[in-house]
Design a protein around this motif. Structure first.
Motif, PDB file in Angstrom:
ATOM      1  N   ASP A   1     -19.477   0.043  -4.151  1.00  0.00           N
ATOM      2  CA  ASP A   1     -20.165   0.998  -3.287  1.00  0.00           C
ATOM      3  C   ASP A   1     -21.489   1.437  -3.918  1.00  0.00           C
ATOM      4  N   PHE A   2     -22.352   2.033  -3.104  1.00  0.00           N
ATOM      5  CA  PHE A   2     -23.650   2.480  -3.598  1.00  0.00           C
ATOM      6  C   PHE A   2     -23.529   3.643  -4.579  1.00  0.00           C
ATOM      7  N   CYS A   3     -22.436   4.389  -4.486  1.00  0.00           N
ATOM      8  CA  CYS A   3     -22.252   5.525  -5.381  1.00  0.00           C
ATOM      9  C   CYS A   3     -21.778   5.131  -6.766  1.00  0.00           C
ATOM     10  N   GLY A   4     -21.573   3.816  -7.020  1.00  0.00           N
ATOM     11  CA  GLY A   4     -21.164   3.342  -8.339  1.00  0.00           C
ATOM     12  C   GLY A   4     -19.673   3.317  -8.550  1.00  0.00           C
ATOM     13  N   SER A   5     -18.892   3.329  -7.511  1.00  0.00           N
ATOM     14  CA  SER A   5     -17.434   3.267  -7.625  1.00  0.00           C
ATOM     15  C   SER A   5     -16.893   2.345  -6.532  1.00  0.00           C
ATOM     16  N   SER A   6     -15.567   2.262  -6.439  1.00  0.00           N
ATOM     17  CA  SER A   6     -14.919   1.424  -5.435  1.00  0.00           C
ATOM     18  C   SER A   6     -13.706   2.156  -4.877  1.00  0.00           C
ATOM     19  N   ASP A   7     -13.180   1.639  -3.764  1.00  0.00           N
ATOM     20  CA  ASP A   7     -11.952   2.137  -3.141  1.00  0.00           C
ATOM     21  C   ASP A   7     -10.937   1.000  -3.148  1.00  0.00           C
ATOM     22  N   PRO A   8     -10.311   0.694  -4.300  1.00  0.00           N
ATOM     23  CA  PRO A   8      -9.506  -0.524  -4.428  1.00  0.00           C
ATOM     24  C   PRO A   8      -8.100  -0.392  -3.843  1.00  0.00           C
ATOM     25  N   TYR A   9      -7.592  -1.544  -3.423  1.00  0.00           N
ATOM     26  CA  TYR A   9      -6.186  -1.706  -3.079  1.00  0.00           C
ATOM     27  C   TYR A   9      -5.827  -3.174  -3.324  1.00  0.00           C
ATOM     28  N   VAL A  10      -4.522  -3.494  -3.342  1.00  0.00           N
ATOM     29  CA  VAL A  10      -4.034  -4.823  -3.725  1.00  0.00           C
ATOM     30  C   VAL A  10      -3.140  -5.374  -2.622  1.00  0.00           C
ATOM     31  N   LYS A  11      -3.383  -6.661  -2.265  1.00  0.00           N
ATOM     32  CA  LYS A  11      -2.498  -7.410  -1.363  1.00  0.00           C
ATOM     33  C   LYS A  11      -1.630  -8.342  -2.195  1.00  0.00           C
ATOM     34  N   ILE A  12      -0.335  -8.443  -1.819  1.00  0.00           N
ATOM     35  CA  ILE A  12       0.607  -9.252  -2.589  1.00  0.00           C
ATOM     36  C   ILE A  12       1.221 -10.300  -1.662  1.00  0.00           C
ATOM     37  N   TYR A  13       1.176 -11.593  -2.132  1.00  0.00           N
ATOM     38  CA  TYR A  13       1.809 -12.720  -1.432  1.00  0.00           C
ATOM     39  C   TYR A  13       2.747 -13.422  -2.408  1.00  0.00           C
ATOM     40  N   LEU A  14       3.826 -13.975  -1.873  1.00  0.00           N
ATOM     41  CA  LEU A  14       4.698 -14.856  -2.644  1.00  0.00           C
ATOM     42  C   LEU A  14       4.597 -16.243  -2.013  1.00  0.00           C
ATOM     43  N   LEU A  15       3.692 -17.022  -2.507  1.00  0.00           N
ATOM     44  CA  LEU A  15       3.382 -18.327  -1.916  1.00  0.00           C
ATOM     45  C   LEU A  15       4.549 -19.291  -2.067  1.00  0.00           C
ATOM     46  N   PRO A  16       4.684 -20.247  -1.134  1.00  0.00           N
ATOM     47  CA  PRO A  16       3.713 -20.605  -0.088  1.00  0.00           C
ATOM     48  C   PRO A  16       3.828 -19.797   1.205  1.00  0.00           C
ATOM     49  N   ASP A  17       4.678 -18.788   1.234  1.00  0.00           N
ATOM     50  CA  ASP A  17       4.850 -17.995   2.453  1.00  0.00           C
ATOM     51  C   ASP A  17       3.744 -16.940   2.518  1.00  0.00           C
ATOM     52  N   ARG A  18       2.818 -17.081   3.489  1.00  0.00           N
ATOM     53  CA  ARG A  18       1.754 -16.096   3.679  1.00  0.00           C
ATOM     54  C   ARG A  18       2.051 -15.146   4.839  1.00  0.00           C
ATOM     55  N   LYS A  19       3.138 -15.373   5.517  1.00  0.00           N
ATOM     56  CA  LYS A  19       3.473 -14.479   6.616  1.00  0.00           C
ATOM     57  C   LYS A  19       3.938 -13.116   6.098  1.00  0.00           C
ATOM     58  N   CYS A  20       4.610 -13.142   4.936  1.00  0.00           N
ATOM     59  CA  CYS A  20       5.078 -11.895   4.336  1.00  0.00           C
ATOM     60  C   CYS A  20       3.976 -11.359   3.424  1.00  0.00           C
ATOM     61  N   LYS A  21       3.183 -10.408   3.942  1.00  0.00           N
ATOM     62  CA  LYS A  21       2.061  -9.847   3.183  1.00  0.00           C
ATOM     63  C   LYS A  21       2.312  -8.358   2.979  1.00  0.00           C
ATOM     64  N   LEU A  22       2.253  -7.938   1.705  1.00  0.00           N
ATOM     65  CA  LEU A  22       2.441  -6.530   1.349  1.00  0.00           C
ATOM     66  C   LEU A  22       1.183  -6.040   0.633  1.00  0.00           C
ATOM     67  N   GLN A  23       0.929  -4.708   0.719  1.00  0.00           N
ATOM     68  CA  GLN A  23      -0.247  -4.173   0.051  1.00  0.00           C
ATOM     69  C   GLN A  23      -0.008  -2.736  -0.398  1.00  0.00           C
ATOM     70  N   THR A  24      -0.774  -2.335  -1.378  1.00  0.00           N
ATOM     71  CA  THR A  24      -0.672  -0.994  -1.949  1.00  0.00           C
ATOM     72  C   THR A  24      -1.502  -0.005  -1.127  1.00  0.00           C
ATOM     73  N   ARG A  25      -1.439   1.251  -1.535  1.00  0.00           N
ATOM     74  CA  ARG A  25      -2.286   2.282  -0.929  1.00  0.00           C
ATOM     75  C   ARG A  25      -3.709   2.141  -1.468  1.00  0.00           C
ATOM     76  N   VAL A  26      -4.657   2.713  -0.726  1.00  0.00           N
ATOM     77  CA  VAL A  26      -6.053   2.703  -1.142  1.00  0.00           C
ATOM     78  C   VAL A  26      -6.301   3.904  -2.056  1.00  0.00           C
TER      79      VAL A  26
END
Length: 509
Positions: free
Chosen positions: A259-284
């Motif tokens: 971001d322009f303010c010098g920080s970010s708003d991160p979050y993480v997506k988790i896959y267990l390949l090869p299955d991409r239909k089951c997608k989980l993610q953390t909070r922002v």
């Protein structure tokens, strides 16, 4: 009588004719002596036509004999010039050069090969040994010098035997015909100077160390540091009762600012390949570069399938009014890398820079084997796993196409059979290419996994590339094959998209 002859009276002429015929008769009639006949022969007689013809025949015969004699002499001189003069002249012309050969002739491979052949001859070696034995009686040549001369001769013989090249096989004629013109260095005239590559003859099967030089560790470390975007900490544990893999995202450290303010708003997506239909993610997590997540995620999967699964973590920067920016990703190929998952194990990984989520297209296993003496490269397609589904049914009809590339041109291509309705096909099929050893550093192989469609064009699932100019595992696999000739070397290769493969491996395509 002359007056009477000239008057030409008929009676006198008839009488003289009768008298002349009597004189020519043998024996002459009685009463006619020799003197009388001679007195009549003093008169000019008529020339006989038969005498003139005889003289002409003798003259012609003489001319024929003279011409034949001259022709025989010319033939004799020509044969003498051919059989005696020319060999003697050639011998005289070649004797100075053979007595004092030039340094270039002594250093040429052909002359060294002839010398090696002569030294291999038992008669020649016997002659040299005899010369050494005779020299034993001379007080000027010590025994050490004689032994060193003999050792030098034998070592030179072994060296020439090792550097002798066999003739190139006719099977490589079609391959050389497809090579670009600039690669046919054998037809270029270098004058009196040999090119650097031709100064030392290379024998088939000899390893070229310059082909197997790996990149320095420092260079790889610098390249890795330039692509890393912080670190992420997570843990893995397997619940045997519920047959569930528990992934716990703990925290991230030193993320880049998006971001322009010098920080970010991160979050993480988790896959267990090869299955991409089951997608989980953390909070922002707002405005931080070192977020602490501490969240658990459950993936139901049998324990036997864990060996074929991969953990994919994608780190994003959240944007409310635009598309989310990708910070990087982490792919854990081996879930048992740290432990057997019976207890929770903490893992730290570098976040690799990426602009978009990498699509898992599957993997292919094949082996490479090269026979230097025969100039034969064998690629054995063993099997594929976790291929991307290309059909509506959720399966594919895969087959493998292997292309031989040289300087951006496709020389040959070969295919395997088609396996119907599967994402994990097994082939065990060998594909053979005839490549001369001197051209191995100029070629590469493009392995494409295709999906067969009965209607329409066949689609490309993914590709991988092996060769000197390839990157990563493709280059390492090729170098390992060259370092261990006549031995099949098998590896798993991840499939990538076509555009990415061509851009990294061959920008000209």
């Amino acid at each position: 009588m002359s007056g009477v002859w000239e008057t030409g009276e008929p009676r006198c002429q008839a009488a003289l004719a009768v008298l002349a015929s009597l004189c020519r008769a043998r024996p002459p009639p009685l009463g006619l002596d020799v003197e009388t006949c001679r007195s009549f022969e003093l008169e000019p007689p008529e020339r006989s036509p038969s005498a003139a013809d005889a003289g002409t025949s003798v003259s012609l015969l003489t001319v024929v004999v003279i011409v034949c004699g001259v022709a025989l002499v010319a033939v004799f001189l020509f044969l003498f010039w051919k059989l005696c003069w020319m060999p003697w002249r050639n011998k005289e012309a070649s004797s100075p050069s053979s007595a004092n050969p030039s340094p270039e002739a002594l250093q040429s491979p052909s002359s060294r090969g002839n010398m090696a052949d002569k030294l291999k001859d038992p008669n020649t070696l016997g002659f040299l040994e005899a010369a050494v034995k005779i020299s034993h009686t001379s007080p000027d040549i010590p025994a050490e010098v004689q032994r060193s001369v003999k050792e030098h001769i034998m070592r030179h013989t072994r060296l020439q035997r090792q550097t002798t090249e066999p003739a190139s096989s006719t099977r490589h004629t079609s391959f050389k015909r497809h090579l670009p013109r600039q690669m046919h260095v054998s037809s270029v005239d270098y004058g009196n100077e040999l090119p650097p590559a031709a100064e030392q003859p290379t024998s088939i099967g000899r390893i070229k160390p310059e082909l197997y030089k790996q990149k320095s560790v420092e260079g790889d470390d610098a390249k890795t540091e330039a692509k890393t975007c912080g670190k992420i900490n997570f843990s893995l544990r397997y619940d045997y009762e519920n047959e569930t893999l528990i992934v716990r995202i703990l925290k991230a450290f030193d993320l880049p600012a998006k971001d322009f303010c010098g920080s970010s708003d991160p979050y993480v997506k988790i896959y267990l390949l090869p299955d991409r239909k089951c997608k989980l993610q953390t909070r922002v997590h707002r405005k931080t570069l070192n977020p602490t997540f501490d969240e658990n995620f459950h993936f139901p999967v049998p324990y036997e399938e864990l060996a074929d699964r991969k953990l994919h973590l994608s780190v994003f920067d959240f944007d409310r009014f635009s598309r989310h920016d990708m910070i990087g990703e982490v792919i854990l190929d081996n879930l048992f890398e740290a432990s057997d998952l019976s207890q929770e194990t903490s893992i730290w990984k570098d976040i690799q820079y990426a602009t978009s989520e990498s699509v898992d297209l599957g993997e292919i296993m094949f082996s490479l084997c090269y026979l230097p003496t025969a100039g034969r490269l064998t690629l054995t397609v063993i099997k594929c796993r976790n291929l991307k589904a290309m059909d509506i049914t959720g399966y594919s009809d895969p087959y493998v196409k292997v292309s031989l590339l040289c300087d951006g041109r496709r020389l040959k291509k070969k295919k395997t059979t088609i396996k119907k309705n599967t994402l994990n096909p097994v082939y065990n099929e060998a594909i053979i290419f005839d490549i001369p050893p001197e051209n191995m550093d100029q070629v590469s192989l493009l392995i494409s996994v295709m999906d067969y469609d009965r209607v329409g064009h066949n689609e490309i699932i993914g590709v991988c590339r092996v060769g000197i100019s390839a990157e990563g595992l493709g280059r390492d696999h090729w170098n390992e094959m060259l370092a261990y000739p006549r031995k099949p070397i098998a590896h798993w290769h991840s499939l990538v998209e076509v555009k990415k493969s061509f851009r990294e491996g061959n920008p000209r395509l």
